[in-house]
Write a protein that holds these residues in place. Structure first.
Motif, PDB file in Angstrom:
ATOM      1  N   GLN A 232      25.796   7.236 -20.962  1.00 27.76           N
ATOM      2  CA  GLN A 232      26.606   6.831 -21.087  1.00 27.76           C
ATOM      3  C   GLN A 232      26.622   6.022 -19.529  1.00 27.76           C
ATOM      4  OE1 GLN A 232      29.126  10.832 -19.963  1.00 27.76           O
ATOM      5  NE2 GLN A 232      30.390  10.814 -21.904  1.00 27.76           N
ATOM      6  N   GLN A 233      25.826   6.203 -18.982  1.00 26.18           N
ATOM      7  CA  GLN A 233      25.543   5.976 -17.407  1.00 26.18           C
ATOM      8  C   GLN A 233      24.360   4.602 -17.641  1.00 26.18           C
ATOM      9  OE1 GLN A 233      26.485   6.499 -14.796  1.00 26.18           O
ATOM     10  NE2 GLN A 233      26.992   9.194 -15.437  1.00 26.18           N
ATOM     11  N   VAL A 234      24.415   4.199 -18.507  1.00 23.83           N
ATOM     12  CA  VAL A 234      23.626   3.195 -19.024  1.00 23.83           C
ATOM     13  C   VAL A 234      24.333   1.650 -19.812  1.00 23.83           C
ATOM     14  CG1 VAL A 234      22.354   1.688 -20.751  1.00 23.83           C
ATOM     15  CG2 VAL A 234      21.204   3.389 -19.664  1.00 23.83           C
ATOM     16  N   ARG A 235      25.600   2.651 -20.538  1.00 26.41           N
ATOM     17  CA  ARG A 235      25.943   1.949 -21.263  1.00 26.41           C
ATOM     18  C   ARG A 235      28.059   1.497 -20.997  1.00 26.41           C
ATOM     19  NH1 ARG A 235      24.571   1.993 -26.985  1.00 26.41           N
ATOM     20  NH2 ARG A 235      27.020   2.538 -27.692  1.00 26.41           N
ATOM     21  N   GLU A 236      28.217   2.882 -20.536  1.00 30.44           N
ATOM     22  CA  GLU A 236      29.959   2.827 -19.534  1.00 30.44           C
ATOM     23  C   GLU A 236      29.619   3.060 -18.347  1.00 30.44           C
ATOM     24  OE1 GLU A 236      32.861   5.581 -21.230  1.00 30.44           O
ATOM     25  OE2 GLU A 236      32.202   5.496 -23.163  1.00 30.44           O
ATOM     26  N   ALA A 237      28.911   3.606 -17.635  1.00 31.25           N
ATOM     27  CA  ALA A 237      28.851   3.529 -16.460  1.00 31.25           C
ATOM     28  C   ALA A 237      28.756   2.360 -15.322  1.00 31.25           C
ATOM     29  CB  ALA A 237      29.033   4.325 -15.807  1.00 31.25           C
ATOM     30  N   LEU A 238      27.609   1.751 -16.532  1.00 32.18           N
ATOM     31  CA  LEU A 238      26.339   0.671 -16.017  1.00 32.18           C
ATOM     32  C   LEU A 238      26.301   0.939 -14.866  1.00 32.18           C
ATOM     33  CD1 LEU A 238      27.752  -3.355 -16.741  1.00 32.18           C
ATOM     34  CD2 LEU A 238      26.862  -1.316 -18.072  1.00 32.18           C
ATOM     35  N   TRP A 240      22.801   1.788 -13.636  1.00 31.78           N
ATOM     36  CA  TRP A 240      21.272   2.041 -13.872  1.00 31.78           C
ATOM     37  C   TRP A 240      20.403   3.284 -12.939  1.00 31.78           C
ATOM     38  CZ3 TRP A 240      20.025  -3.648 -17.139  1.00 31.78           C
ATOM     39  CH2 TRP A 240      20.960  -3.182 -18.189  1.00 31.78           C
TER      40      TRP A 240
END
Lengths: 271, 348, 354
Positions: A232-238, A240
């Motif tokens: 979720q952090q990588v793909r949605e929240a960006l 990184w």
């Protein structure tokens, strides 16, 4: 000295490969997590209850999956290593088959089998064993079944290898010296195959930690693993840096568990 | 060992075993007296290892019984047979110390700790390994591992001791030492022992009696001298020691005409006309004797204490002869005459 | 015979050439950038890819002689990595609604060229300079017609929450988007007063429905499958997925009231190799007739509202653009700002026992 130095060169390509494809990304990832020059993202990962709980859940699931894989995988690997070549081959086909199909297909197959109106429940209800469908899917049970199925080969293969390596005269000697099957197992087979058991457990455990498709689909959304949050952090929240911090925490926790496990399963030495 | 008397006699009756089409054991019967060391001697594939496995309980026979001390143990699992066994590669527990290895059979019998300590120490002293208790098997030499295996096999006062080609992996010198040591230990403990080997020399050194096996059957079972001097058939004669074997017919009482035409004077009460085998051991030839052979040396070997000569004699006979090493080694082509007395010729 | 055939073929080729010239007409004044060999379009794949090829890509290839290469899946992280590293493989990519807003702000996208892409017929919500709204989809209620017969299905989110009057296992999406809005509507908030979302109120309302939700779904095909397998009798889901099984005869229908509308979007990554031709592709996606073809395949109509005139009468009732007034638009702008927070609260709420 000389021999150990010359032994280094053949391993060089593998080392370079590891360096480029493993160590470098890991270092890069750690770099991300402290990009801002602070440990704020770590503070968030370790400070907010959510992430620690999910991490804990993840380890709990991984541990259970490892346990069930061991309980199923040891007898299976053992039988395959000691039976006739024909049955060993059959065993290999059935154990390896899941590895050749995609995780998604396998997961959907389980959904067909385990659902309220799935094959298992219909069989149970027609046999009159239950009147209402048993909830096998969309809960913790479903996740366990699905993950154990996917990961079982990683347990069976090292155990198979370890059993094959034991000289059959050794358990025979134990029997001749008066040991019951039970004691032969615990005093001879277990310690002599511990390496395989350890390798299998580490493989299954570590692979479990990264699962998220199977838990998401078979757990009805209730079973959250750390990989889901990282994704979720990588793909949605960006975000990184935070994803990197979470990954680093997971990595550290994994190493800790590995070290601990190794300490416990150190083969027994002179007594 | 404090409590002796565990040792008992063994009786094998009509034991058979087939593996598919292969007959591994064909109604084998034999007995071993209490305290006796019987060697089962045979080439590989003769069935000797299968017989041992049947006795130990690792192989279920198709028929027949195995009795120890009068009790039929055929149906018992290996663990309940009280038989000590030393495996070809020793089969030591690699993860256990020397002490734990030797204590293993006592542990399985739930022997109290102090008693275990005492007996393990005694057994290790007996095989001269006191002080090695804490070592792991891989930290020992081959001979030492062998001793551990032996200590482990005798520490629980077994009814029988089975030795499955235990010296195969040792070098010659060590093998000879170990053979004598095992023999001494076996005598001292009065252990009924079956020893399996394909090495006829080893069999002669160690045994009270030898059973020669081939193709699943016992060819002859007798004392070492009997086996050597009076083998029952070609196979035994050929397998044990060096030999000159010929076939012929009793032409008269005390005379054999060999198939090649040569007639020998022998001591035998076989009837005239009987087909017989004739065995002459190479070392029984002398310069003189009733039966004389003149021949030409084809091959000669110097063996330190003796010469070994291969002679081509008249009538197409080829003889293997040993002579005390005195003077120069006869070269190939040299003319040599040897003789042998009727008493030294075995007719079977 | 032979010569006549040849002649006819030549004639067709000539006509085609003329048509191509005509199509290129408006841009004729400026120098048109050279045609690349291929145009890479990244999308979600699956049946969507098939429909896009049928409705748009085949026509584009024929018209311009540029091969359309399709890749998938849609991945915002990958988009960012591509633009950051300057190695942009995609000429055009599908992109999630709130991601598109953020990508525009983060300078990851090129603007849509108004000279090439005509959006005059598009509603005001679909005029973002960086984002081309290619289609509309909605999260609505799917139900088993053998359980809720003759219009007895829940017709609002208040009904959905009423487990006494509408009993049965339910499935909802494992995501804050949609569910927060549904909860607020069920709790009496008017459709045009949803934003900013009142988290406390929404989650308190969600607490009530949690025990009755058997499956929190995470992939698009789950709700349709769950209804088919009768794992649940009510499921929220994307209209196209329900349309797909209804087309095949499943005993399932759609309740459109209070559905959550979102737009499917395409955008041009900054640094794309052929931005001009990517815009040309967007222009293709804006043609109402082609949008009608696409909508008939998947149930996801384009936002050129004229396209409704070109669909079959049997298809029209299954298109969300037919019910725009009964539904509400999800605010991509609000989620672009508050999505992370919403996701964290959602995860924490999911972990809460009971």
């Amino acid at each position: 000295m000389f021999s150990s130095r010359s032994g280094f060169w053949p391993a060089l390509p593998a080392l370079i490969l590891l360096l480029v494809f493993f160590l470098f990304p890991v270092v890069r990832m750690l770099g991300f997590s402290v990009e801002a020059g602070t440990l704020d993202w770590y503070a968030k990962a370790l400070g907010e209850g959510l992430y620690l709980r999910v991490l804990w859940n993840t380890f709990e699931i991984a541990l259970l999956v490892t346990l069930f894989c061991l309980l199923l995988g040891y007898p299976l690997g053992f039988l395959m290593a000691t039976t006739t070549p024909f049955w060993a081959t059959m065993g290999f086909i059935f154990v390896l088959l899941p590895l050749w199909t995609s995780v998604l297909v396998r997961t959907y197959a389980w959904m067909v089998l385990l659902g309220r109106n799935g094959v298992f429940n219909r069989m149970l209800m027609e046999a009159g064993i239950t009147s209402d469908p048993i909830p096998l899917l969309h809960n913790f049970t479903g996740v366990l079944i699905g993950m154990v199925h996917v990961l079982l080969p990683y347990m069976v293969l090292p155990i198979y290898g370890a059993v094959r390596k034991v000289d059959p005269a050794i358990p025979a000697a134990a029997a001749g010296l008066g040991a019951s099957n039970w004691r032969i197992f615990w005093r001879v087979w277990m310690p002599l195959t511990l390496n395989g058991v350890f390798a299998g457990c580490v493989l299954v455990f570590v692979l479990s930690l990264g699962f998220y498709i199977t838990p998401a689909l078979l757990g009805g959304g209730r079973v959250i693993m750390i990989a889901v949050l990282i994704e979720q952090q990588v793909r949605e929240a960006l975000n990184w840096p935070f994803a990197a911090a979470l990954s680093a925490v997971l990595l550290a926790a994994t190493f800790a568990v590995y070290t601990l496990a190794q300490r416990f399963t150190q083969p027994e030495t002179a007594r | 060992m404090a409590a002796r008397g565990g040792s008992a006699e063994l009786l094998i009756e009509g034991v058979g075993k087939r593996f598919g089409d292969v007959v591994a054991l064909d109604h084998v019967s034999l007995s071993v007296a209490q305290g006796e060391l019987l060697t089962i001697l045979g080439p590989s594939g003769s069935g000797k290892t299968t017989l041992l496995k049947v006795v130990a309980g690792f192989e279920t026979p198709d028929g027949g019984t195995v009795k120890v001390g009068g009790t039929d143990i055929s149906a018992l699992p290996p663990a309940r047979r009280d038989i000590g066994m030393v495996f070809q590669n020793y089969a030591l527990f690699p993860h256990l110390s020397v002490k734990a290895n030797v204590a293993f059979p006592l542990e399985m019998r739930n022997v109290a700790k102090p008693e275990t300590e005492r007996r393990v120490a005694e057994a290790l002293a007996m095989v001269e390994l006191a002080g090695y208790e804490a070592r792991l098997p891989k930290q020992l030499s081959g001979g030492q591992q062998q001793r551990v295996a032996l200590a482990r096999a005798i520490v629980f006062n077994p009814r029988l001791l089975l030795l499955d080609e235990p010296f195969g992996a040792l070098d010659r010198k060590l093998r000879e030492t170990m053979q004598l040591e095992v023999r001494r230990l076996q005598r001292r403990l009065g252990l009924t022992t079956i020893f399996i080997t394909h090495d006829q020399e080893e069999a002669l050194v160690l045994s009270d009696r030898i059973a020669v096996m081939n193709k699943g059957t016992i060819q002859q079972i007798a004392t070492t001298t009997e086996i050597y001097e009076r083998p029952a058939n070609d196979f035994v004669a050929d397998f044990v020691g060096e030999s000159n074997i010929f076939h012929g017919t009793m032409s008269a009482p005390g005379a054999v005409t060999l198939d090649g035409g040569r007639t020998l004077v022998v001591r035998s009460d076989r009837q005239a006309g009987a087909k017989v085998g004739v065995l002459m051991r190479p070392e029984r030839f002398a310069s003189g004797g009733t039966n004389q052979f003149a021949g030409e040396v084809i091959e000669s070997v110097y063996l330190g204490t003796s010469f070994k000569l291969r002679l081509a004699c008249e009538g197409g006979l080829e003889l293997l002869v040993r002579q005390p090493a005195r003077g120069a080694l006869p070269a190939a082509g040299a003319k040599v005459a040897v003789g042998i007395d009727p008493e030294a010729i075995h007719v079977f | 015979m032979d010569t006549r055939k040849l002649n006819r073929r030549q004639a067709v080729a000539l006509l085609g050439g003329a048509a191509a010239l005509g199509a290129a007409g408006p841009a004729f004044g400026q120098a048109e950038p050279a045609k690349p060999a291929q145009l890479v379009v990244n999308h979600s794949g699956g049946s969507m890819g098939t429909a896009m090829r049928k409705a748009f890509f085949n026509g584009f290839e024929k018209k311009y002689g540029i091969k359309v290469v399709e890749t998938s899946p849609v991945d915002f992280g990958k988009l960012r990595a591509m633009v950051d590293s300057g190695n942009v493989e995609w000429d055009l990519t599908e992109i999630g609604g709130q991601d598109a807003i953020r990508a525009g702000k983060a300078n990851l996208l090129d603007k849509v060229d108004p000279k090439v892409v005509d959006r005059s017929k598009y509603p005001a919500t679909a005029q973002n300079p960086f984002v081309f709204a290619s289609s509309v989809y909605t999260t609505i209620i799917g139900y088993r017609t053998d359980v809720f017969k003759g219009g007895t299905q829940p017709k609002s989110w208040a009904d959905w929450w009423d487990v006494k009057k509408f009993p049965g296992a339910r499935s909802m999406r494992n995501h804050p988007t949609d569910n927060l809005e549904f909860a607020l509507i069920a709790d009496g908030v008017p459709k045009d007063k949803l934003y900013p979302i009142d988290f406390d109120r929404a989650f308190k309302k969600l607490d009530q429905i949690k025990p009755h939700v058997t499956v929190w779904w995470s992939t698009g095909q789950q709700p349709a499958q769950l209804l088919l397998d009768k794992e649940v009798v009510l499921a929220t889901g994307w209209n196209g997925r329900f349309y797909d099984i209804i087309k095949k005869g499943a005993p399932v229908e759609i309740e459109w009231n209070e559905g959550a509308l979102k737009q499917g979007s395409f955008a041009i990554p900054r640094g794309a190799k052929s931005p001009y031709w990517a815009n040309k592709m967007l222009a293709e996606l804006a043609i109402p007739q082609q949008q009608a073809v696409y909508a008939s395949e998947l149930g996801y109509p384009g936002l050129n509202l004229e396209s409704l005139n070109f669909v079959d009468a049997k298809v029209k009732p299954y298109l969300p653009t037919n019910y725009l007034d009964k539904q509400f638009w999800i605010s991509d702008e609000w989620y672009a700002e508050n999505g992370t927070k919403a996701a964290e609260l959602w995860n924490a709420w999911m972990l809460k026992k009971a």
